[in-house]
Structures are given as C-alpha cells and as structure tokens.
Motif scaffolding. Structure first.
Motif, PDB file in Angstrom:
ATOM      1  N   HIS A 121      50.010  37.950  52.574  1.00 53.11           N
ATOM      2  CA  HIS A 121      51.287  37.896  53.131  1.00 53.11           C
ATOM      3  C   HIS A 121      50.973  36.251  53.423  1.00 53.11           C
ATOM      4  CE1 HIS A 121      48.025  38.813  57.084  1.00 53.11           C
ATOM      5  NE2 HIS A 121      48.196  37.058  56.780  1.00 53.11           N
ATOM      6  N   LYS A 122      50.368  35.684  51.888  1.00 54.70           N
ATOM      7  CA  LYS A 122      50.416  34.139  52.333  1.00 54.70           C
ATOM      8  C   LYS A 122      51.318  34.507  50.855  1.00 54.70           C
ATOM      9  CE  LYS A 122      46.861  32.790  55.202  1.00 54.70           C
ATOM     10  NZ  LYS A 122      46.393  32.532  55.782  1.00 54.70           N
ATOM     11  N   MET A 123      50.801  34.319  49.296  1.00 49.05           N
ATOM     12  CA  MET A 123      51.057  33.768  48.032  1.00 49.05           C
ATOM     13  C   MET A 123      51.419  34.338  47.466  1.00 49.05           C
ATOM     14  SD  MET A 123      48.669  30.727  46.037  1.00 49.05           S
ATOM     15  CE  MET A 123      49.280  29.571  44.807  1.00 49.05           C
ATOM     16  N   PHE A 124      50.952  35.980  47.355  1.00 45.26           N
ATOM     17  CA  PHE A 124      51.491  37.233  46.965  1.00 45.26           C
ATOM     18  C   PHE A 124      53.211  37.546  48.045  1.00 45.26           C
ATOM     19  CE2 PHE A 124      46.992  37.336  46.455  1.00 45.26           C
ATOM     20  CZ  PHE A 124      46.779  37.789  45.137  1.00 45.26           C
ATOM     21  N   LEU A 125      53.573  36.797  48.621  1.00 50.29           N
ATOM     22  CA  LEU A 125      54.830  37.024  49.205  1.00 50.29           C
ATOM     23  C   LEU A 125      55.352  38.468  49.049  1.00 50.29           C
ATOM     24  CD1 LEU A 125      56.730  35.352  46.706  1.00 50.29           C
ATOM     25  CD2 LEU A 125      56.133  33.904  48.218  1.00 50.29           C
ATOM     26  N   LEU A 126      54.414  39.158  50.106  1.00 47.88           N
ATOM     27  CA  LEU A 126      54.210  40.617  50.958  1.00 47.88           C
ATOM     28  C   LEU A 126      55.153  40.262  52.559  1.00 47.88           C
ATOM     29  CD1 LEU A 126      51.824  42.792  49.208  1.00 47.88           C
ATOM     30  CD2 LEU A 126      54.488  42.008  48.728  1.00 47.88           C
ATOM     31  N   PRO A 127      55.207  40.797  53.061  1.00 40.04           N
ATOM     32  CA  PRO A 127      55.654  41.339  54.861  1.00 40.04           C
ATOM     33  C   PRO A 127      54.509  41.025  55.597  1.00 40.04           C
ATOM     34  CG  PRO A 127      57.128  42.669  53.487  1.00 40.04           C
ATOM     35  CD  PRO A 127      56.529  41.824  52.247  1.00 40.04           C
ATOM     36  N   ILE A 128      54.097  40.584  56.877  1.00 33.11           N
ATOM     37  CA  ILE A 128      52.910  40.872  57.462  1.00 33.11           C
ATOM     38  C   ILE A 128      52.557  42.261  58.173  1.00 33.11           C
ATOM     39  CG2 ILE A 128      52.202  39.466  59.341  1.00 33.11           C
ATOM     40  CD1 ILE A 128      54.133  37.278  58.799  1.00 33.11           C
ATOM     41  N   SER A 129      51.716  42.731  57.773  1.00 31.65           N
ATOM     42  CA  SER A 129      50.114  42.167  57.347  1.00 31.65           C
ATOM     43  C   SER A 129      50.204  42.913  55.983  1.00 31.65           C
ATOM     44  CB  SER A 129      49.158  42.734  58.822  1.00 31.65           C
ATOM     45  OG  SER A 129      49.469  43.910  59.273  1.00 31.65           O
ATOM     46  N   SER A 130      49.456  41.922  55.801  1.00 30.69           N
ATOM     47  CA  SER A 130      48.949  42.826  54.512  1.00 30.69           C
ATOM     48  C   SER A 130      47.016  41.456  53.764  1.00 30.69           C
ATOM     49  CB  SER A 130      49.698  42.716  53.093  1.00 30.69           C
ATOM     50  OG  SER A 130      49.075  43.630  52.538  1.00 30.69           O
ATOM     51  N   SER A 131      46.236  42.300  53.862  1.00 30.50           N
ATOM     52  CA  SER A 131      45.219  41.345  53.654  1.00 30.50           C
ATOM     53  C   SER A 131      44.116  42.560  53.279  1.00 30.50           C
ATOM     54  CB  SER A 131      44.901  40.404  54.812  1.00 30.50           C
ATOM     55  OG  SER A 131      43.064  40.201  54.869  1.00 30.50           O
ATOM     56  N   ALA A 132      43.194  42.019  52.822  1.00 34.98           N
ATOM     57  CA  ALA A 132      41.988  42.913  52.478  1.00 34.98           C
ATOM     58  C   ALA A 132      40.541  42.156  53.065  1.00 34.98           C
ATOM     59  CB  ALA A 132      42.218  43.791  50.987  1.00 34.98           C
ATOM     60  N   VAL A 133      39.429  42.493  52.500  1.00 34.78           N
ATOM     61  CA  VAL A 133      37.873  42.191  52.218  1.00 34.78           C
ATOM     62  C   VAL A 133      37.602  42.689  51.266  1.00 34.78           C
ATOM     63  CG1 VAL A 133      37.639  43.256  54.419  1.00 34.78           C
ATOM     64  CG2 VAL A 133      36.194  41.137  53.187  1.00 34.78           C
ATOM     65  N   LEU A 134      36.792  42.074  50.486  1.00 37.38           N
ATOM     66  CA  LEU A 134      36.630  43.283  48.999  1.00 37.38           C
ATOM     67  C   LEU A 134      35.104  42.484  49.065  1.00 37.38           C
ATOM     68  CD1 LEU A 134      39.057  41.455  46.369  1.00 37.38           C
ATOM     69  CD2 LEU A 134      39.039  43.687  47.314  1.00 37.38           C
ATOM     70  N   VAL A 135      34.217  43.076  48.466  1.00 41.12           N
ATOM     71  CA  VAL A 135      32.650  43.466  49.060  1.00 41.12           C
ATOM     72  C   VAL A 135      31.903  44.046  48.057  1.00 41.12           C
ATOM     73  CG1 VAL A 135      30.731  43.667  50.043  1.00 41.12           C
ATOM     74  CG2 VAL A 135      33.017  43.272  51.805  1.00 41.12           C
ATOM     75  N   LYS A 136      31.081  43.268  47.119  1.00 42.81           N
ATOM     76  CA  LYS A 136      30.280  43.288  45.757  1.00 42.81           C
ATOM     77  C   LYS A 136      29.392  44.376  45.658  1.00 42.81           C
ATOM     78  CE  LYS A 136      29.209  39.534  43.310  1.00 42.81           C
ATOM     79  NZ  LYS A 136      27.975  38.456  42.239  1.00 42.81           N
ATOM     80  N   ASN A 137      28.822  44.061  47.229  1.00 46.10           N
ATOM     81  CA  ASN A 137      27.503  45.644  47.033  1.00 46.10           C
ATOM     82  C   ASN A 137      28.389  46.113  48.462  1.00 46.10           C
ATOM     83  OD1 ASN A 137      26.026  47.482  47.652  1.00 46.10           O
ATOM     84  ND2 ASN A 137      23.845  45.719  48.757  1.00 46.10           N
ATOM     85  N   GLY A 138      29.638  47.314  47.604  1.00 48.71           N
ATOM     86  CA  GLY A 138      30.369  48.494  48.563  1.00 48.71           C
ATOM     87  C   GLY A 138      29.330  49.196  50.347  1.00 48.71           C
ATOM     88  N   LYS A 139      27.807  48.982  49.561  1.00 52.96           N
ATOM     89  CA  LYS A 139      26.544  49.622  50.654  1.00 52.96           C
ATOM     90  C   LYS A 139      27.091  49.333  51.793  1.00 52.96           C
ATOM     91  CE  LYS A 139      24.257  52.823  47.785  1.00 52.96           C
ATOM     92  NZ  LYS A 139      24.555  52.429  46.411  1.00 52.96           N
ATOM     93  N   THR A 140      27.069  48.039  52.197  1.00 52.89           N
ATOM     94  CA  THR A 140      27.126  47.029  52.628  1.00 52.89           C
ATOM     95  C   THR A 140      28.225  47.114  54.103  1.00 52.89           C
ATOM     96  OG1 THR A 140      28.229  45.225  52.125  1.00 52.89           O
ATOM     97  CG2 THR A 140      25.784  44.711  51.983  1.00 52.89           C
ATOM     98  N   PHE A 141      28.958  47.808  53.607  1.00 53.81           N
ATOM     99  CA  PHE A 141      30.261  48.667  54.427  1.00 53.81           C
ATOM    100  C   PHE A 141      29.180  49.661  55.506  1.00 53.81           C
ATOM    101  CE2 PHE A 141      33.836  47.443  51.789  1.00 53.81           C
ATOM    102  CZ  PHE A 141      34.495  46.503  52.564  1.00 53.81           C
ATOM    103  N   ASP A 142      28.652  50.291  55.298  1.00 50.85           N
ATOM    104  CA  ASP A 142      27.743  50.592  56.346  1.00 50.85           C
ATOM    105  C   ASP A 142      27.609  50.575  57.573  1.00 50.85           C
ATOM    106  OD1 ASP A 142      27.076  52.365  54.909  1.00 50.85           O
ATOM    107  OD2 ASP A 142      25.373  52.056  53.866  1.00 50.85           O
ATOM    108  N   ALA A 143      27.631  48.886  57.676  1.00 49.75           N
ATOM    109  CA  ALA A 143      27.686  48.653  58.690  1.00 49.75           C
ATOM    110  C   ALA A 143      28.588  49.434  59.782  1.00 49.75           C
ATOM    111  CB  ALA A 143      26.852  47.401  58.461  1.00 49.75           C
TER     112      ALA A 143
END
Ligand SMILES: *Cc1c(COP(=O)(O)O)cnc(C)c1O
Length: 489
Positions: free
Chosen positions: A309-331
């Motif tokens: 919802h900033k440079m990509f010009l999309l309506p609020i809300s739209s955001s993501a968090v990307l993680v190199k080691n996806g296994k850490t999402f176990d938390a």
C-alpha cells in the motif's frame, strides 16, 4: 426483513439489488470528484459539524437510498483524495483502478485467510503470490512469507521470529514455552536513529522494552553509520549485553535513504545476529528496471517487510513479511481443534494462520495477483521509475534555489526541504513560516504535503508516489510555497 436484499445470493432480485447499490456507489464516487484538489479544505471543527448526524444507530433503519444521500452530502466531498497530484504528504498511495475492483471482489465473498476451509482459492492464491515474491526478492528454496495488516505488523512478526530463533539457537532457550529468558534485559536490537517507530513499539509489546533498541546514528546521507554501529555492538558485548537482531531500513520513512545491506549482512553473520530489512517503503524499487540495483543485497537479509500500500499503489491494507528460512514461522504455530488441526497439513490442506499474528485476515494477496498481471513488469517499471525521477528533478531544482535548502539527495521518491531564505528570518522564525505554509496549503489550496523534523528544524516533505505528478506540477507547487512563505512572514 427482505431476505433477497441482504446478501448477494443466487436469486435474480438479490443480484439486481447488488448491482443497483454498486452502480449507485460508483456513480456517487465519480460524481464526487469535481476538481483536482486533494482536499476540499475544511478544518477539524468544520468537519465535525459536517459529518454530524443525530443518531448513527437510529430506531428504524433509513434504508440505503437515504444513507447514500448522506454519504453524498456529508462524506464524499470531504474525502482526502490520494489520487490527486496535489497529495504528496505520506507514504500512503493512490489506489490503481484494477486494485479497487479487487477490493470489491474480496469483500463480496468475504473469505478469511486463517484456515483452508474458510478460504480455499484465497489460500492457494496467497501461496502462489508469496512464492513469486520470495523469488522476486532473490530468496531460494525454503523461504516463505505471509500477508499482514501493514509494515508495522510485518516488522513485529520479523522481530518475534528473530527473537525466538536467536534464543532457541544461541541460548538454547524456548521462549514459546517458557516466556522470556532470565537475562532478557541483556538482549539488544540495533536500528538507525531514523528507523520506523514500530521497532520500539514491537520491543515494548514483546516484553523487551525500549531499552532493548539501540539507535545507531546516520551519516549525512541519512544511512546507518557502519563504524558507529560496530562500536555500539562491541561496547554492548563488552558490557555483557547480547546483540540478536539488526534492522536495516530500506527506504526511511522521511528520506527514503537505504542502509548499506551488504556490509550489514557481513556484520550480522560475524556476530550471529538476524538481519531484518524494513523495506516497507523501498520494496517497490525492485520493479524499476533502471534503479532496482539501489536495493541490491535485500536477498542477504533473513527477513523482509514489503508494503504494497505504498509504492505498489494498492489499497490499504496489503503488506507481507518474507522470511529466508520459512521454518522459523514455527514460532507462530499453535494448533486448535476447531481451526487448524495438525492432520490438515498432512492431508495437503494449508492453514495460513500457522504463520500469522492475525486470525481472521483479509485476502489482500488478491490485489497483488491482479496488479502484477494487469500491468506487468514494463508497466510497473515505468510507474516506479517515474516517481524516482520526479524526486531527482525536484532535488536538483531545490538545490539550486537560494530560497530553499534540501536535506539530501533522494534514493527513492521523497524529498525533504525547507524554506530558508533570508526572507524567512532566523531558524525559529523559519520553522514557523514552514509550518504556516503547510497549513495554508491544506486549508486554502487543497494541497497536502508532509512536514517533519531534520537536524532539529521543521522541514517540508514531498512524497512522490503518484506517477501522474509532472515536473510542471512540481514547479508550480514550489512557486506557490515560495509565495506563501513570503506572505507568512
Ligand atoms: C510505512 C512504514 C512502516 C509501517 O508500515 P504500515 O504499513 O504503515 O504499518 C514501517 N517502516 C517504514 C520504513 C515505513 O515507511
């Protein structure tokens, strides 16, 4: 209750009602734009009177038509219009037309992203979008991500993953089970002094407190000062503190400055720390064919905040968090019998709630899916590069103008400057002049620009996300600001 008018269902009169209300809404919206201004100008008191209704929850419903007429009279004319080229205050963008259509689609079916049975197609689309994003930002196999409510939540998620990973791996301590370790007051995260306030907010919420956050000075280009950072880490280690996380800002909120990712990554490796990139602003630069090298090194970070919802010009809300080691999402995974059973995963059903701080969650990934395909790499490259070149134009212009001073050369698309001619008077007086100019722009000219502080002085800010802003527009706004500055003295 007229049942056929409550929802969109498989009945002709329901479909007719849905179309009628949507068409009326579209007509009202288009008719409400009668000039180019970003804002009609009312003050807070005027607006309070204007939006007043005697009872928001009346005894008997007024019906859609009566409420539409109130919307038309009281609300729509006073909306701030982010799509106006007179809006450039914040990192809050206009929404592209196809992405507004996506909003209609996702709210019509109102799926929730927590479990597969609540959002079958939405889950599969989010998984595909996340896979594309991981590849786009240079992550390899094993990477993963999730959509969030915004950059603040993306940052908070990354800080949780970093904290839990570090305590598991380096301190052999399971926070998920036991809460914070006894020496938690020694944990330290580092971020620049001009990073986003979601760092301190998260540190507080996570039980670490503001004292956990070490603010690193920035250099004259508003980038994290490496030498100072190294000293701070060494000093902390000597005092028995435990550095676990470094947050690099890739596009600071005010200046768009980018911390030196390659060097920071080496430092983190050497010290066993997690490196998070807060690219809420700068993540869009990846789409510029000309300038994407400015964010090179993003793939070296352990996690990345991307705001759509900033440079990509999309309506609020739209955001993501990307993680190199996806296994850490176990938390963030916790199983509930009524929602995300362990056996689902084994049977091939993905429950995205396993990666998320939210439970009920919007299908914001649809907007990315639509926007990327609609405009393609070439369309997006032109949009992002245009904004960045506008900022460069404005910087060069102001640098050579004796009535203004400009803080630093932009790396992305915002320019921070200040009216500072002799005509403005001394520093304090000039602060007042700059403030007055911004207020006058909002209330008398329908122009909404930003204001911030740099080196202790009030500055004005143009955040140029809208690619329809032209150089002529920038020229005329600067002339208006000059004129208002003279009048405000
Ligand atoms: C905007 C911004 C955020 C916060 O993102 P929200 O989507 O507003 O929550 C975080 N970091 C930076 C650098 C930002 O510019």
């Amino acid at each position: 209750m007229e049942t056929s008018k409550l929802f969109l269902i498989n009945q002709d009169d329901s479909k007719a009602e849905y179309k009628r209300i949507m068409e009326q809404t579209v007509n009202a919206l288009t008719a409400s734009i009668t000039d180019d201004r970003a804002y009609a100008g009312p003050t807070p008191d005027e607006l309070k009177k204007h939006v007043y209704v005697d009872d928001i929850l009346p005894e008997n419903g007024l019906g859609w038509d009566a409420v539409l007429s109130r919307l038309n009279n009281q609300i729509l004319p006073n909306f701030l219009r982010t799509s106006s080229t007179d809006y450039m205050a914040h990192l809050h963008s206009p929404a592209t037309i196809e992405s507004i259509a996506s909003e209609l689609i996702l709210s019509t079916f109102n799926q929730s992203m927590d479990s597969w049975d609540q959002s079958p197609v939405a889950t599969e689309v989010e998984l595909e979008v996340v896979k594309k994003l991981c590849a786009m930002y240079g992550y390899g196999d094993g990477a993963d991500g999730v959509f969030t409510s915004g950059g603040s939540q993306s940052n908070q998620t990354a800080i949780i993953l970093a904290r839990d990973w570090f305590c598991n791996e380096k301190l052999n301590f399971d926070i998920k089970k036991h809460g914070l370790p006894e020496n938690f007051r020694k944990l330290r995260m580092y971020t620049s002094e001009i990073s986003h306030f979601s760092m301190e907010k998260s540190a507080h919420v996570l039980g670490l407190g503001y004292e956990c956050v070490v603010k690193v000075p920035v250099d004259s280009r508003k980038k994290m000062d490496l030498a100072a950072l190294k000293q701070l880490i060494e000093k902390d280690k000597a005092e028995g503190n435990i550095p676990f996380l470094l947050v690099a800002t890739v596009g600071t909120t005010d200046f768009g400055s980018i911390d030196p990712l390659k060097e920071l990554s080496e430092l983190c490796k050497a010290n066993g720390m997690w490196l998070h990139a807060d690219a809420a602003y700068g993540s869009g630069v990846i789409l510029s064919q000309k300038y994407s090298n400015r964010i090179a090194g993003l793939n070296l970070c352990d996690s990345i905040t991307v705001d759509f919802h900033k440079m990509f010009l999309l309506p609020i809300s739209s955001s993501a968090v990307l993680v190199k080691n996806g296994k850490t999402f176990d938390a963030l995974t916790i199983h509930a019998d009524y929602l995300n059973r362990e056996e689902d995963e084994e049977d091939g059903y993905t429950n995205l709630v396993d990666k998320s701080l939210q439970t009920t969650r919007r299908f914001d990934a649809l907007k990315v899916w639509v926007a990327f395909q609609t405009r393609g790499k070439d369309g997006w490259s032109e949009i992002i590069s245009t904004s960045m070149e506008n900022a460069q134009y404005l910087y060069q212009k102001l640098k050579n103008d004796k009535d203004f001073c400009v803080v630093t050369e932009p790396e992305i698309s915002s320019v921070v400057f200040r009216l500072s001619s002799a005509k403005c008077g001394g520093d304090e007086q000039a602060d007042e002049v700059n403030k007055k100019v911004r207020r006058s722009l909002i209330h008398n000219h329908g122009v909404v620009i930003g204001q911030t502080v740099s080196d202790g002085r009030v500055h004005l800010k143009f955040t140029l996300l809208n690619p329809l802003i032209t150089r002529q527009k920038l020229d005329s706004l600067i002339e208006l600001i000059r004129k208002l500055g003279t009048e405000a003295k």
